[in-house]
Design a protein around this motif. Structure first.
Motif, PDB file in Angstrom:
ATOM      1  N   GLU A  51       0.851  -1.209   0.000  1.00 57.35           N
ATOM      2  CA  GLU A  51       0.000   0.000   0.000  1.00 57.35           C
ATOM      3  C   GLU A  51       0.883   1.254   0.000  1.00 57.35           C
ATOM      4  O   GLU A  51       0.605   2.211  -0.711  1.00 57.35           O
ATOM      5  CB  GLU A  51      -0.922   0.047   1.242  1.00 57.35           C
ATOM      6  CG  GLU A  51      -2.132  -0.864   1.163  1.00 57.35           C
ATOM      7  CD  GLU A  51      -3.217  -0.390   0.177  1.00 57.35           C
ATOM      8  OE1 GLU A  51      -3.069   0.666  -0.448  1.00 57.35           O
ATOM      9  OE2 GLU A  51      -4.202  -1.137   0.020  1.00 57.35           O
ATOM     10  N   ILE A  76       2.315   1.686  -3.557  1.00 51.99           N
ATOM     11  CA  ILE A  76       1.389   2.140  -4.610  1.00 51.99           C
ATOM     12  C   ILE A  76       0.982   3.595  -4.338  1.00 51.99           C
ATOM     13  O   ILE A  76       0.818   4.394  -5.260  1.00 51.99           O
ATOM     14  CB  ILE A  76       0.180   1.178  -4.775  1.00 51.99           C
ATOM     15  CG1 ILE A  76      -0.429   1.337  -6.176  1.00 51.99           C
ATOM     16  CG2 ILE A  76      -0.871   1.350  -3.706  1.00 51.99           C
ATOM     17  CD1 ILE A  76      -1.364   0.201  -6.587  1.00 51.99           C
ATOM     18  N   GLU A  98       1.416   6.822  -6.813  1.00 51.24           N
ATOM     19  CA  GLU A  98       0.428   7.874  -7.122  1.00 51.24           C
ATOM     20  C   GLU A  98       1.053   9.260  -6.966  1.00 51.24           C
ATOM     21  O   GLU A  98       0.857  10.145  -7.793  1.00 51.24           O
ATOM     22  CB  GLU A  98      -0.766   7.778  -6.159  1.00 51.24           C
ATOM     23  CG  GLU A  98      -1.750   6.684  -6.474  1.00 51.24           C
ATOM     24  CD  GLU A  98      -2.985   6.805  -5.574  1.00 51.24           C
ATOM     25  OE1 GLU A  98      -3.733   7.780  -5.695  1.00 51.24           O
ATOM     26  OE2 GLU A  98      -3.173   5.908  -4.723  1.00 51.24           O
ATOM     27  N   PHE A 139      -4.390   3.084 -10.898  1.00 55.49           N
ATOM     28  CA  PHE A 139      -4.707   3.781  -9.641  1.00 55.49           C
ATOM     29  C   PHE A 139      -6.230   3.886  -9.466  1.00 55.49           C
ATOM     30  O   PHE A 139      -6.757   3.703  -8.366  1.00 55.49           O
ATOM     31  CB  PHE A 139      -4.087   5.183  -9.600  1.00 55.49           C
ATOM     32  CG  PHE A 139      -2.579   5.196  -9.635  1.00 55.49           C
ATOM     33  CD1 PHE A 139      -1.834   4.216  -8.988  1.00 55.49           C
ATOM     34  CD2 PHE A 139      -1.878   6.190 -10.329  1.00 55.49           C
ATOM     35  CE1 PHE A 139      -0.443   4.227  -9.018  1.00 55.49           C
ATOM     36  CE2 PHE A 139      -0.492   6.200 -10.368  1.00 55.49           C
ATOM     37  CZ  PHE A 139       0.225   5.219  -9.711  1.00 55.49           C
ATOM     38  N   HIS A 175      -7.473   0.558  -8.405  1.00 53.90           N
ATOM     39  CA  HIS A 175      -7.055   0.249  -7.034  1.00 53.90           C
ATOM     40  C   HIS A 175      -7.942   0.966  -6.012  1.00 53.90           C
ATOM     41  O   HIS A 175      -8.353   0.376  -5.008  1.00 53.90           O
ATOM     42  CB  HIS A 175      -5.594   0.657  -6.844  1.00 53.90           C
ATOM     43  CG  HIS A 175      -5.113   0.483  -5.437  1.00 53.90           C
ATOM     44  ND1 HIS A 175      -5.090  -0.743  -4.805  1.00 53.90           N
ATOM     45  CD2 HIS A 175      -4.665   1.384  -4.521  1.00 53.90           C
ATOM     46  CE1 HIS A 175      -4.643  -0.592  -3.565  1.00 53.90           C
ATOM     47  NE2 HIS A 175      -4.388   0.690  -3.367  1.00 53.90           N
ATOM     48  N   CYS A 210      10.079  -3.036  -3.228  1.00 54.14           N
ATOM     49  CA  CYS A 210       9.562  -2.048  -2.269  1.00 54.14           C
ATOM     50  C   CYS A 210      10.602  -1.651  -1.227  1.00 54.14           C
ATOM     51  O   CYS A 210      10.619  -0.514  -0.756  1.00 54.14           O
ATOM     52  CB  CYS A 210       8.342  -2.602  -1.537  1.00 54.14           C
ATOM     53  SG  CYS A 210       6.895  -2.787  -2.572  1.00 54.14           S
ATOM     54  N   VAL A 255       3.592  -1.111 -10.672  1.00 50.79           N
ATOM     55  CA  VAL A 255       2.288  -0.668 -10.164  1.00 50.79           C
ATOM     56  C   VAL A 255       1.208  -1.708 -10.489  1.00 50.79           C
ATOM     57  O   VAL A 255       0.344  -2.022  -9.660  1.00 50.79           O
ATOM     58  CB  VAL A 255       1.973   0.731 -10.763  1.00 50.79           C
ATOM     59  CG1 VAL A 255       0.511   1.085 -10.622  1.00 50.79           C
ATOM     60  CG2 VAL A 255       2.851   1.792 -10.106  1.00 50.79           C
ATOM     61  N   LEU A 314       1.639  -4.572  -8.044  1.00 43.66           N
ATOM     62  CA  LEU A 314       1.197  -4.201  -6.682  1.00 43.66           C
ATOM     63  C   LEU A 314      -0.316  -4.249  -6.576  1.00 43.66           C
ATOM     64  O   LEU A 314      -0.878  -4.793  -5.613  1.00 43.66           O
ATOM     65  CB  LEU A 314       1.669  -2.777  -6.349  1.00 43.66           C
ATOM     66  CG  LEU A 314       3.154  -2.562  -6.087  1.00 43.66           C
ATOM     67  CD1 LEU A 314       3.461  -1.065  -5.982  1.00 43.66           C
ATOM     68  CD2 LEU A 314       3.598  -3.270  -4.798  1.00 43.66           C
ATOM     69  N   GLU A 315      -0.984  -3.691  -7.601  1.00 43.44           N
ATOM     70  CA  GLU A 315      -2.467  -3.666  -7.571  1.00 43.44           C
ATOM     71  C   GLU A 315      -3.034  -5.088  -7.599  1.00 43.44           C
ATOM     72  O   GLU A 315      -3.959  -5.411  -6.868  1.00 43.44           O
ATOM     73  CB  GLU A 315      -2.965  -2.837  -8.754  1.00 43.44           C
ATOM     74  CG  GLU A 315      -4.434  -2.459  -8.673  1.00 43.44           C
ATOM     75  CD  GLU A 315      -5.372  -3.433  -9.355  1.00 43.44           C
ATOM     76  OE1 GLU A 315      -6.567  -3.442  -9.006  1.00 43.44           O
ATOM     77  OE2 GLU A 315      -4.938  -4.214 -10.228  1.00 43.44           O
TER      78      GLU A 315
END
Ligand code: GLY
Length: 376
Positions: A14, A17, A21, A66, A69, A325, A365, A368-369
């Motif tokens: 989290e 991501i 953004e 995004f 998500h 990460c 990204v 991650l989503e």
């Protein structure tokens, strides 16, 4: 050989991501309507050359991710949908672009995602046209889609683009398009994927007879080496091709490429830029290859019938994301404009070496989503 450590990942992903953004908002504010490719010293805007024009889908693609998500009800989601449409629209004219083999890279992160959300047929028609344009690269005698460099050449990267032909074929019930996509995958598998699961970047054919002549490379170390990003494109691209075609050969290829990645990559999951790199730059890694491999593993795991094996690919994807990460996120460097450090574009041309690169950002990204939808 990659080693695994299991832990709680939700907060880590989290945070990453959310940082993504922040950095994409920063890009919009700092350089409005700019579609970057790679950073120089951490800055997106510079005078460095681009070699080929294939990355414009990745910034809007992240905006669509995004949006997905956050879900439609969050106030920031409205912002991302507006920006995603604003940045996707100017790409429409590329649906007729016959100069590149990259229409999947441009339209799958943008118009395809846009259609999944709005179900607007006019949006989907753009994807269909791009699929048809890409299929025009088909060389009948050699049974392949030619690369942008020459009529007699194919690239492993094209495996990431053939999905748009499969999608168009399926939705339009077009057998000719499907045959083109299947034949390109079969030729790529035969000519660029080796018995040990490693891959060559480029293949060259005799134009008259269609005979496969040799493996070579543009961005890898040598024709007989394994360029890690190409391997990651193959692992992801053959997974997608299996998803559309259900052809078991393509699943097998995706698995052997994944297994090569797992057995030849250092324990943290981030590979050298080329697995056979010479001593002078053997320590140079490519975080973008790792991001693509993570996204590919999370896709591959859904296709595997054996739950143990599927879980293994899932865990590998998660492990790679954890490393990205914790070791590669640019969040500790306020001057850096990208999301992930340690990416590589083109070593031989000296472009984007140890920098942020747009495809690394996008597939990071995306992965991650995907992970957060399952573990959230
Ligand atoms: N053109 C695709 C790549 O650089 O990986």
């Amino acid at each position: 050989m990659i080693q695994f450590v299991y832990d709680s990942d939700k907060d880590l992903f989290e945070h990453a991501i959310h940082f993504g953004e922040k950095q994409v908002k920063r890009l919009i504010d700092a350089y409005p309507n700019f579609y970057p490719m790679y950073t120089e010293g951490g800055k997106w805007k510079h005078d460095g050359p681009v070699w080929t024009h294939w990355c414009d889908g990745f910034a809007p693609g992240m905006m669509w991710v995004f949006y997905r998500h956050l879900g439609p009800d969050k106030p920031e989601a409205k912002f991302w949908m507006e920006q995603a449409i604003h940045y996707s629209k100017p790409l429409e004219e590329r649906k007729l672009d016959r100069d590149v083999h990259d229409l999947g890279f441009i339209f799958l992160p943008t118009y395809y995602r846009w259609y999944q959300i709005t179900k607007d047929n006019a949006v989907r028609d753009v994807v269909f046209q791009a699929g048809r344009t890409l299929a025009q690269r088909y060389h009948e005698v050699g049974q392949y889609l030619r690369s942008f460099v020459a009529e007699d050449s194919i690239f492993i990267d094209q495996m990431m683009n053939v999905g748009i032909i499969f999608y168009t074929a399926r939705e339009c019930n077009d057998k000719r398009l499907r045959d083109i996509a299947v034949r390109h995958c079969t030729t790529t598998r035969r000519c660029l994927v080796r018995a040990d699961g490693s891959t060559a970047h480029e293949g060259v054919f005799d134009l008259e007879t269609g005979e496969f002549l040799r493996q070579t490379t543009q961005q890898g170390f040598r024709g007989d080496s394994c360029w890690s990003r190409g391997l990651a494109w193959a692992l992801y691209g053959f997974s997608t091709s299996h998803e559309y075609s259900r052809d078991p050969r393509f699943l097998h290829t995706a698995e052997v490429c994944a297994d090569y990645y797992i057995t030849h990559t250092p324990p943290d999951g981030v590979p050298p830029w080329d697995y056979n790199a010479p001593p002078e730059n053997r320590s140079l890694v490519d975080s973008s290859a790792a991001a693509i491999a993570a996204a590919g593993m999370l896709r591959l795991c859904r296709l595997i019938a054996d739950p143990m094996k599927g879980h293994f690919y899932w865990s590998t994807g998660i492990h790679i994301l954890r490393t990205l990460c914790t070791k590669y996120l640019a969040s500790g460097d306020p001057k850096w404009e990208g999301i992930l450090k340690g990416g590589v574009y083109h070593v031989h041309k000296g472009l984007g070496v140890d920098e942020s690169v747009m495809w690394g950002e996008y597939f990071f990204v995306e992965a991650l989503e995907e992970a957060l939808r399952v573990i959230a």
